[in-house]
Design a protein around this motif. Structure first.
Motif, PDB file in Angstrom:
ATOM      1  N   ASN A  40       0.846  -1.191   0.000  1.00  0.00           N
ATOM      2  CA  ASN A  40       0.000   0.000   0.000  1.00  0.00           C
ATOM      3  C   ASN A  40       0.882   1.242   0.000  1.00  0.00           C
ATOM      4  O   ASN A  40       1.333   1.700   1.048  1.00  0.00           O
ATOM      5  CB  ASN A  40      -0.926  -0.008   1.217  1.00  0.00           C
ATOM      6  N   GLN A  41       1.113   1.790  -1.191  1.00  0.00           N
ATOM      7  CA  GLN A  41       2.010   2.931  -1.361  1.00  0.00           C
ATOM      8  C   GLN A  41       1.555   4.135  -0.548  1.00  0.00           C
ATOM      9  O   GLN A  41       2.360   4.800   0.100  1.00  0.00           O
ATOM     10  CB  GLN A  41       2.129   3.308  -2.840  1.00  0.00           C
ATOM     11  N   GLU A  42       0.270   4.425  -0.557  1.00  0.00           N
ATOM     12  CA  GLU A  42      -0.241   5.604   0.143  1.00  0.00           C
ATOM     13  C   GLU A  42      -0.016   5.484   1.646  1.00  0.00           C
ATOM     14  O   GLU A  42       0.387   6.449   2.301  1.00  0.00           O
ATOM     15  CB  GLU A  42      -1.735   5.813  -0.159  1.00  0.00           C
ATOM     16  N   THR A  43      -0.277   4.306   2.192  1.00  0.00           N
ATOM     17  CA  THR A  43      -0.077   4.102   3.627  1.00  0.00           C
ATOM     18  C   THR A  43       1.397   4.224   3.980  1.00  0.00           C
ATOM     19  O   THR A  43       1.755   4.843   4.984  1.00  0.00           O
ATOM     20  CB  THR A  43      -0.623   2.733   4.066  1.00  0.00           C
ATOM     21  N   CYS A  44       2.250   3.663   3.158  1.00  0.00           N
ATOM     22  CA  CYS A  44       3.694   3.747   3.377  1.00  0.00           C
ATOM     23  C   CYS A  44       4.148   5.199   3.403  1.00  0.00           C
ATOM     24  O   CYS A  44       4.854   5.629   4.325  1.00  0.00           O
ATOM     25  CB  CYS A  44       4.418   2.962   2.283  1.00  0.00           C
ATOM     26  N   GLU A  45       3.747   5.966   2.395  1.00  0.00           N
ATOM     27  CA  GLU A  45       4.146   7.373   2.328  1.00  0.00           C
ATOM     28  C   GLU A  45       3.596   8.151   3.523  1.00  0.00           C
ATOM     29  O   GLU A  45       4.311   8.946   4.141  1.00  0.00           O
ATOM     30  CB  GLU A  45       3.691   7.999   1.016  1.00  0.00           C
ATOM     31  N   ALA A  46       2.342   7.910   3.860  1.00  0.00           N
ATOM     32  CA  ALA A  46       1.725   8.606   4.998  1.00  0.00           C
ATOM     33  C   ALA A  46       2.439   8.251   6.298  1.00  0.00           C
ATOM     34  O   ALA A  46       2.660   9.118   7.158  1.00  0.00           O
ATOM     35  CB  ALA A  46       0.242   8.261   5.093  1.00  0.00           C
ATOM     36  N   MET A  47       2.813   6.998   6.432  1.00  0.00           N
ATOM     37  CA  MET A  47       3.510   6.551   7.625  1.00  0.00           C
ATOM     38  C   MET A  47       4.849   7.284   7.770  1.00  0.00           C
ATOM     39  O   MET A  47       5.154   7.830   8.832  1.00  0.00           O
ATOM     40  CB  MET A  47       3.739   5.033   7.520  1.00  0.00           C
ATOM     41  N   LEU A  48       5.631   7.299   6.693  1.00  0.00           N
ATOM     42  CA  LEU A  48       6.934   7.967   6.751  1.00  0.00           C
ATOM     43  C   LEU A  48       6.770   9.469   6.954  1.00  0.00           C
ATOM     44  O   LEU A  48       7.526  10.086   7.709  1.00  0.00           O
ATOM     45  CB  LEU A  48       7.736   7.682   5.486  1.00  0.00           C
ATOM     46  N   GLU A  49       5.781  10.058   6.298  1.00  0.00           N
ATOM     47  CA  GLU A  49       5.567  11.501   6.416  1.00  0.00           C
ATOM     48  C   GLU A  49       4.944  11.888   7.751  1.00  0.00           C
ATOM     49  O   GLU A  49       4.921  13.066   8.106  1.00  0.00           O
ATOM     50  CB  GLU A  49       4.712  11.999   5.253  1.00  0.00           C
ATOM     51  N   SER A  50       4.451  10.901   8.518  1.00  0.00           N
ATOM     52  CA  SER A  50       3.891  11.207   9.833  1.00  0.00           C
ATOM     53  C   SER A  50       4.978  11.668  10.806  1.00  0.00           C
ATOM     54  O   SER A  50       4.683  12.323  11.795  1.00  0.00           O
ATOM     55  CB  SER A  50       3.159   9.990  10.413  1.00  0.00           C
ATOM     56  N   ASP A  51       6.219  11.326  10.510  1.00  0.00           N
ATOM     57  CA  ASP A  51       7.329  11.802  11.324  1.00  0.00           C
ATOM     58  C   ASP A  51       7.789  13.135  10.747  1.00  0.00           C
ATOM     59  O   ASP A  51       8.168  13.203   9.577  1.00  0.00           O
ATOM     60  CB  ASP A  51       8.481  10.792  11.307  1.00  0.00           C
ATOM     61  N   PRO A  52       7.760  14.205  11.529  1.00  0.00           N
ATOM     62  CA  PRO A  52       8.111  15.521  10.995  1.00  0.00           C
ATOM     63  C   PRO A  52       9.546  15.620  10.468  1.00  0.00           C
ATOM     64  O   PRO A  52       9.852  16.490   9.663  1.00  0.00           O
ATOM     65  CB  PRO A  52       7.893  16.469  12.183  1.00  0.00           C
ATOM     66  N   ARG A  53      10.406  14.723  10.870  1.00  0.00           N
ATOM     67  CA  ARG A  53      11.795  14.761  10.403  1.00  0.00           C
ATOM     68  C   ARG A  53      11.928  14.329   8.941  1.00  0.00           C
ATOM     69  O   ARG A  53      12.916  14.650   8.287  1.00  0.00           O
ATOM     70  CB  ARG A  53      12.686  13.859  11.272  1.00  0.00           C
ATOM     71  N   THR A  54      10.946  13.605   8.424  1.00  0.00           N
ATOM     72  CA  THR A  54      11.041  13.057   7.067  1.00  0.00           C
ATOM     73  C   THR A  54      11.195  14.151   6.023  1.00  0.00           C
ATOM     74  O   THR A  54      11.952  13.987   5.066  1.00  0.00           O
ATOM     75  CB  THR A  54       9.813  12.175   6.758  1.00  0.00           C
ATOM     76  N   SER A  55      10.515  15.265   6.205  1.00  0.00           N
ATOM     77  CA  SER A  55      10.551  16.316   5.179  1.00  0.00           C
ATOM     78  C   SER A  55      11.951  16.877   4.959  1.00  0.00           C
ATOM     79  O   SER A  55      12.255  17.369   3.875  1.00  0.00           O
ATOM     80  CB  SER A  55       9.573  17.435   5.522  1.00  0.00           C
ATOM     81  N   SER A  56      12.811  16.800   5.956  1.00  0.00           N
ATOM     82  CA  SER A  56      14.174  17.312   5.791  1.00  0.00           C
ATOM     83  C   SER A  56      15.225  16.216   5.941  1.00  0.00           C
ATOM     84  O   SER A  56      16.414  16.495   5.991  1.00  0.00           O
ATOM     85  CB  SER A  56      14.441  18.425   6.809  1.00  0.00           C
ATOM     86  N   ALA A  57      14.779  14.964   5.988  1.00  0.00           N
ATOM     87  CA  ALA A  57      15.695  13.851   6.240  1.00  0.00           C
ATOM     88  C   ALA A  57      16.555  13.530   5.029  1.00  0.00           C
ATOM     89  O   ALA A  57      16.125  13.682   3.888  1.00  0.00           O
ATOM     90  CB  ALA A  57      14.899  12.606   6.631  1.00  0.00           C
ATOM     91  N   ASP A  58      17.759  13.056   5.310  1.00  0.00           N
ATOM     92  CA  ASP A  58      18.561  12.434   4.274  1.00  0.00           C
ATOM     93  C   ASP A  58      18.259  10.935   4.353  1.00  0.00           C
ATOM     94  O   ASP A  58      17.480  10.483   5.208  1.00  0.00           O
ATOM     95  CB  ASP A  58      20.047  12.751   4.450  1.00  0.00           C
ATOM     96  N   LEU A  59      18.839  10.165   3.466  1.00  0.00           N
ATOM     97  CA  LEU A  59      18.530   8.733   3.443  1.00  0.00           C
ATOM     98  C   LEU A  59      18.930   8.002   4.726  1.00  0.00           C
ATOM     99  O   LEU A  59      18.149   7.178   5.219  1.00  0.00           O
ATOM    100  CB  LEU A  59      19.169   8.077   2.221  1.00  0.00           C
ATOM    101  N   PRO A  60      20.096   8.268   5.309  1.00  0.00           N
ATOM    102  CA  PRO A  60      20.407   7.586   6.572  1.00  0.00           C
ATOM    103  C   PRO A  60      19.393   7.884   7.677  1.00  0.00           C
ATOM    104  O   PRO A  60      19.016   6.983   8.426  1.00  0.00           O
ATOM    105  CB  PRO A  60      21.805   8.115   6.921  1.00  0.00           C
ATOM    106  N   LEU A  61      18.927   9.118   7.752  1.00  0.00           N
ATOM    107  CA  LEU A  61      17.911   9.443   8.754  1.00  0.00           C
ATOM    108  C   LEU A  61      16.587   8.756   8.419  1.00  0.00           C
ATOM    109  O   LEU A  61      15.882   8.297   9.318  1.00  0.00           O
ATOM    110  CB  LEU A  61      17.717  10.954   8.879  1.00  0.00           C
ATOM    111  N   LEU A  62      16.255   8.639   7.145  1.00  0.00           N
ATOM    112  CA  LEU A  62      15.022   7.949   6.768  1.00  0.00           C
ATOM    113  C   LEU A  62      15.057   6.491   7.224  1.00  0.00           C
ATOM    114  O   LEU A  62      14.044   5.954   7.665  1.00  0.00           O
ATOM    115  CB  LEU A  62      14.783   8.031   5.254  1.00  0.00           C
ATOM    116  N   SER A  63      16.213   5.868   7.148  1.00  0.00           N
ATOM    117  CA  SER A  63      16.352   4.503   7.658  1.00  0.00           C
ATOM    118  C   SER A  63      16.010   4.463   9.144  1.00  0.00           C
ATOM    119  O   SER A  63      15.225   3.618   9.590  1.00  0.00           O
ATOM    120  CB  SER A  63      17.776   3.984   7.427  1.00  0.00           C
ATOM    121  N   LEU A  64      16.594   5.368   9.911  1.00  0.00           N
ATOM    122  CA  LEU A  64      16.326   5.403  11.352  1.00  0.00           C
ATOM    123  C   LEU A  64      14.858   5.690  11.633  1.00  0.00           C
ATOM    124  O   LEU A  64      14.263   5.066  12.517  1.00  0.00           O
ATOM    125  CB  LEU A  64      17.217   6.444  12.025  1.00  0.00           C
ATOM    126  N   ILE A  65      14.275   6.613  10.881  1.00  0.00           N
ATOM    127  CA  ILE A  65      12.851   6.929  11.061  1.00  0.00           C
ATOM    128  C   ILE A  65      12.003   5.687  10.817  1.00  0.00           C
ATOM    129  O   ILE A  65      11.106   5.365  11.601  1.00  0.00           O
ATOM    130  CB  ILE A  65      12.425   8.084  10.129  1.00  0.00           C
TER     131      ILE A  65
END
Length: 182
Positions: A40-65
């Motif tokens: 479910n692409q939409e749920t995945c994107e919403a889940m990651l974007e639910s963390d406010p850090r995602t909008s400015s994250a680099d890839l290593p931070l996205l892994s941690l998120i």
């Protein structure tokens, strides 16, 4: 130094820093590429974007998120299964729910190891995330079909898939880049 000279100098430094040190920020295209692999692409994107850090994250931070979101979901599900088990009076159901508690304890350990490896940027060593999907299915398949747990299991599966594909993306991305991040 005049105000104009100062502003011009700062502007040149900012432009030069962008050219020399490009941003590795996660774009919408990267999120779409990662999340298109999940159920479910939409749920995945919403889940990651639910963390406010995602909008400015680099890839290593996205892994941690992604791993922190996964850890929170595993903790939530573990606690739910403990409550279901403790409130059950049916011995067979209680045993099945106990198996789920064991599965979720195992998942939490695997997530902790993955998080530690991600902190060290050792993405190629994060191998056990796929096992979380199997453990969640094992738990759910051991319960009666009318079990009230299918919703939390589905959320766990989607959260697991998200973390799996984020980290697989990092492995692919960094294997194509001459960086010392892997």
């Amino acid at each position: 130094m005049s105000a104009f000279t100062f502003v011009a100098s700062v502007s040149i430094l900012l432009v030069a820093s962008v050219i020399i040190f490009p941003s590795n920020g996660v774009t919408e295209d990267i999120l779409a590429a990662i999340c298109s692999q999940t159920q479910n692409q939409e749920t995945c994107e919403a889940m990651l974007e639910s963390d406010p850090r995602t909008s400015s994250a680099d890839l290593p931070l996205l892994s941690l998120i992604s791993l922190e979101l996964l850890s929170k979901q595993a903790d939530k599900n573990h606690n739910s299964f403990v409550q279901f088990r403790d409130n059950s009076t049916d011995p067979d159901l209680k045993r099945s729910l106990g198996d789920c508690v064991t599965d979720y304890n195992d998942m939490r350990g695997k997530i902790k190891v993955a998080h530690q490896l991600s902190q060290k940027r050792q993405y190629r060593r994060i191998l056990e995330l796929g096992q979380l999907i199997k453990l969640a299915y094992n738990c759910e398949n051991g319960l009666p079909s009318n079990s009230p747990t299918s919703g939390i299991t589905e959320t766990m599966l989607l959260t697991s898939q998200t973390a799996v594909y984020v980290n697989q993306f990092l492995i692919t991305y960094f294997s194509q880049k001459p960086l010392n991040l892997v």
